[in-house]
Design a protein around this motif. Sequence first.
Motif, PDB file in Angstrom:
ATOM      1  N   THR A 166      67.821  33.713  30.202  1.00 46.47           N
ATOM      2  CA  THR A 166      68.774  34.520  30.976  1.00 46.47           C
ATOM      3  C   THR A 166      69.447  35.566  30.098  1.00 46.47           C
ATOM      4  O   THR A 166      69.578  36.735  30.481  1.00 46.47           O
ATOM      5  N   LEU A 167      69.861  35.166  28.897  1.00 45.59           N
ATOM      6  CA  LEU A 167      70.502  36.118  27.987  1.00 45.59           C
ATOM      7  C   LEU A 167      69.537  37.227  27.578  1.00 45.59           C
ATOM      8  O   LEU A 167      69.934  38.392  27.459  1.00 45.59           O
ATOM      9  N   VAL A 168      68.275  36.875  27.339  1.00 45.33           N
ATOM     10  CA  VAL A 168      67.275  37.888  26.981  1.00 45.33           C
ATOM     11  C   VAL A 168      67.129  38.908  28.097  1.00 45.33           C
ATOM     12  O   VAL A 168      67.089  40.121  27.867  1.00 45.33           O
ATOM     13  N   HIS A 169      67.070  38.425  29.342  1.00 46.87           N
ATOM     14  CA  HIS A 169      66.967  39.342  30.489  1.00 46.87           C
ATOM     15  C   HIS A 169      68.199  40.228  30.602  1.00 46.87           C
ATOM     16  O   HIS A 169      68.092  41.422  30.900  1.00 46.87           O
ATOM     17  N   HIS A 170      69.384  39.654  30.348  1.00 46.99           N
ATOM     18  CA  HIS A 170      70.608  40.445  30.418  1.00 46.99           C
ATOM     19  C   HIS A 170      70.641  41.529  29.354  1.00 46.99           C
ATOM     20  O   HIS A 170      71.358  42.521  29.503  1.00 46.99           O
ATOM     21  N   MET A 171      69.893  41.357  28.267  1.00 51.55           N
ATOM     22  CA  MET A 171      69.854  42.370  27.197  1.00 51.55           C
ATOM     23  C   MET A 171      68.614  43.259  27.284  1.00 51.55           C
ATOM     24  O   MET A 171      68.340  44.031  26.371  1.00 51.55           O
ATOM     25  N   GLY A 172      67.850  43.146  28.375  1.00 52.23           N
ATOM     26  CA  GLY A 172      66.722  44.054  28.612  1.00 52.23           C
ATOM     27  C   GLY A 172      65.395  43.573  28.089  1.00 52.23           C
ATOM     28  O   GLY A 172      64.405  44.320  28.133  1.00 52.23           O
ATOM     29  N   GLY A 173      65.311  42.329  27.590  1.00 57.22           N
ATOM     30  CA  GLY A 173      64.056  41.811  27.062  1.00 57.22           C
ATOM     31  C   GLY A 173      63.134  41.282  28.140  1.00 57.22           C
ATOM     32  O   GLY A 173      63.536  41.074  29.292  1.00 57.22           O
ATOM     33  N   VAL A 174      61.871  41.061  27.761  1.00 54.63           N
ATOM     34  CA  VAL A 174      60.834  40.547  28.659  1.00 54.63           C
ATOM     35  C   VAL A 174      60.312  39.236  28.094  1.00 54.63           C
ATOM     36  O   VAL A 174      60.216  39.077  26.871  1.00 54.63           O
ATOM     37  N   ILE A 175      59.970  38.291  28.963  1.00 62.23           N
ATOM     38  CA  ILE A 175      59.472  36.981  28.530  1.00 62.23           C
ATOM     39  C   ILE A 175      57.999  36.848  28.881  1.00 62.23           C
ATOM     40  O   ILE A 175      57.571  37.215  29.985  1.00 62.23           O
ATOM     41  N   ARG A 176      57.224  36.319  27.946  1.00 65.45           N
ATOM     42  CA  ARG A 176      55.822  35.974  28.208  1.00 65.45           C
ATOM     43  C   ARG A 176      55.620  34.489  27.968  1.00 65.45           C
ATOM     44  O   ARG A 176      56.186  33.918  27.034  1.00 65.45           O
ATOM     45  N   LYS A 177      54.788  33.900  28.803  1.00 70.77           N
ATOM     46  CA  LYS A 177      54.535  32.465  28.686  1.00 70.77           C
ATOM     47  C   LYS A 177      53.577  32.169  27.543  1.00 70.77           C
ATOM     48  O   LYS A 177      53.752  31.203  26.792  1.00 70.77           O
TER      49      LYS A 177
END
Length: 834
Positions: A166-177
Motif C-alpha cells: 500500500t505504501l509503495v502504491h501511495h508513493m507511485g511504485g508498481v508491484i510485480r509478482k
Amino acid sequence: MADDSVLPSPSEITSLADSSVFDSKVAEMSKENLCLASTSNVDEEMPQVEARVIMVQDAGKQEELLKALKEMKVPCVKMDSMEEFESLDSPEFENIFVVTDFQNSVFNDLYKADCRIVGPPVILNCAQRGEPLPFSCRPLYCTSMLNLVLCFTGFRKKEELVKLVTLVHHMGGVIRKECNSKVTHLVANCTQGEKFRVAVSLGTPIMKPEWIYKAWERRNEQCFCAAVDDFRNEFKVPPFQDCILSFLGFSDEEKHSMEEMTEMQGGSYLPVGDERCTHLIVEENTVKDLPFEPSKKLFVVKQEWFWGSIQMDARAGETMYLYEKANTPELKKSVSLLSLSTPNSNRKRRRLKETLAQLSRETDLSPFPPRKRPSAEHSLSIGSLLDISNTPESSIHYGETPKSCAKSSRSSTPVPPKQSARWQVAKELYQTESNYVNILATIIQLFQVPLEEEGQRGGPILAPEEIKTIFGSIPDIFDVHMKIKDDLEDLIANWDESRSIGDIFLKYAKDLVKTYPPFVNFFEMSKEMIIKCEKQKPRFHAFLKINQAKPECGRQSLVELLIRPVQRLPSVALLLNDLKKHTADENPDKSTLEKAIGSLKEVMTHINEDKRKTEAQKQIFDVVYEVDGCPANLLSSHRSLVQRVETVSLGEHPCDRGEQVTLFLFNDCLEIARKRHKVIGTFRSPHDRTRPPASLKHIHLMPLSQIKKVLDIRETEDCHNAFALLVRPPTEQANVLLSFQMTSEELPKESWLKMLCRHVANTICKADAENLMYVADPESFEVNTKDMDSTLSRASRAIKKTSKKGIPSPSLVSLPSFFERRSHTLSRSTTHLI
C-alpha cells in the motif's frame, strides 16, 4: 516456498495483485481515449471536462498549496466533510481530491467512492516543474517511487506485506509478482528463495523493508527520490545477512581481517565446529581434510564465495563454490581403477609420453611450440614453454582474451644445429618480452577491463577517475610491446646472424618515450590509490583477493604486477648490451645496437627528467595548498621549487618583528608567507585527497630580479644566523631592507645564501653570482636577534598586535606601500652597495 505462500491468487481483487498488469491496462485505455478524442472525423464533439482540485480539511489551510494551484491556473474549492461531497460532485468537472492524511475516515470514504486522490507533494512538484497533474488509478500521496517496479520475497505475515504494498502504491511504485529483468528492486525479508537468487543473478538491488518505511517518512520532501544511491544504499541487504560464518585454514591476521569484514557486511562469526554456523569458509590451498563431519545444513565453501559475495554486494550462490576434499585415497583409487579399465589407456599413455618428449625437444631447440592438432585443447602457451625463470608469467592462460592479446604465434622454423651466443641472448630477449606482454595482458584482462565494465552487480566498484589513476597508460604500453614482441618473434622464427635486432627498438623509440613517462611518473600515485581504495572500499578489496588468487597472477598483488613497466626498460638495456658483446664487429647490427642502447638511455633519461618535473610541479601544488591566498600565477610549467627556509622576521617588514616567516625559493621568484594565527578549514587536492588546513598566510610573491643585494650579517653576541635582502620594487625609487633570522637547522646559512645568489644571478642573466653577496655588520643595518625568543619579547609583540586593531594586516597591504615607511632610513646606508 515463502515467496509465493503469502500472495493471493490472481482472481482475488486485492492490493497484493500484480499491479503492473492493471497499470498497463489503464495506460492503454488512456491512450485509446486520447486517440478517440483527437479524431477529426467524429460527428459529435466530446464535452470538455475541466479539472478541479478539491482541498479536503487541512489541505485547504495550506497557503503554499493554494499559491501553487494559482500558478497552475487550476480552479479549487474546499471541503471539510463528506456531507459536502454530493454538492460538489458535477459532470462538468474532473475532481481531484487533495488529502493530507491517507489514514483518516474521509480518505477511506473517498477511496471507496473511487475518487481521484493525491497528496500535497504531488501538487507542489507539478507546480515547481510546470507539469500537469498526473493521472493515477490509485491514491497517490507523492512520487518518490515513481517508475520503480518492486517485487517482494520472504514475507510470511500477510498484514505486513499488505502495508508495504500500500505504501509503495501511495508513493507511485508498481508491484510485480514474479522477479524478472523488469523489476528494479527486490524487497527481501530473507536471503533465500528463488526470487533472491534471480535478483542476484540479474544484479537487481535487494532492499530491506525499512527502505519503504523510511521513504514514506520523507514523503513530504519535495523532489525526494527513494532510488537515489545515497539513500538507497543505507537499506540494501548486506551480503552476509542471516549468515553465521567460521573460518578454517587461514592465518590469524587474515582470519581477524575476514571476521571484521563479516561484521561490516551484516553477518556474524563463531569458532569452527559450532553447530549454529551456517557457513564454513575453507582456505582450499592449505586445508587437506576437514576436522569434523559437517552437517547437511552447513555450507562448506571456498574463500572465493566470501570475497565474491562482497564484490557483487550480495550473497553468492553456494553451489558454485562448494569445497571438495582433494587427493583423498578414495579419489586416487577411483581414478586408478578408471585408468586401468579404459580400453584406450595404453594409447593415451603412449601419446602423452610422445607429447612430453616432443615438448622437451622443442623447448631445447626452438622458442616456438609444435603445431597443435585440432583436438589438442590443453597445449601450453608460448610464455609457459619459453619461461626460464620461476615467474608468474609462466602460468598465464587466458579465457576471453582482449583482441590485442589474441594474436597467435607464427609457425616454427628449423633452428641452426649449433646455436650461437648471439642467438641465445636474442632468444632470452624474446622470452622476457613475451612474458612481459603476458603480464600486461593479465593486468588489463583480469583487473582493468572488469573494473571498467558497465552494469556491474552492485554498481561500479571504482569511479572512472580512480581507474584512470591506477592503470594510466598501461594499454598504450601493452600495444607498443605487443608490436615489439611480434617483430622479435618474426626475427627469431627466421633467424639469421645478420638480421638487426637494434632496428626493432629504434623503430619504437618514439612510442616508448610517449607511453612510459605518464605511467612511471605517477606510479607512486597509482600505488597510493590502490592502497586507499582497498582500505575504504570492501568490494575493491574483495575484487583484488579473488583475482590475485588466480594462477595468472602467480600469487602476486596488483601493485607488484604494476611495477613491472618501471623495471622493464632497464632490463632491456642490459640484454641489448649483452647482445652487443656477442655481436661480431663486422656485423651491421653492432652499430645499430649501440644506437638502440643510446635511444633506450635517452628514453630513461627523458623519463627521469619528466619525473623530476612532475615532482617539482607537485611541490608547487603543495605550496599553493599550504599558503592561504597564494597567487594563482605561481603555477607555471617553467617554475620549480628550489628550497624552503623557515625564518623569523627581524624588522617591521615584511611583517612584524618576531613573526614566523617561511621563504619558498623558486628558480625565478621568492614566495614570502607568515604563519597563520588561526587555522580554519581543510583543502582537497586533485584525486580527492584531503589535505591539512593551510598553515601559512601569503604576504608577497617577489620576482628574484627585485633582489639587488644579499646581505650576510656577521655573527656577534647579539646577532646569530641573520641575513637580509636589499630589495627595490619596480614602483619605488629607494631600496628596502628585509631582515630575517634562520631557524632551519638542517641548512647552513652560507649554503642558503649562495643558493639564493646563484638563482638571482640566473634570473638577471649575470655570471658573477658571488658579487651579489655582501658581508655586513649588524649595527650598520640595525639588525639584531637579541631577546627574540624571550617571554618579554613575546608579550610586547602581543600588546603591539592588540594596539594595532583596526589597522589593515600587513598581508593585505601592497608591498610598495609598506616599503615606503622605511625607504628613507636606508637611503644613506645602502647607496654605496649599488
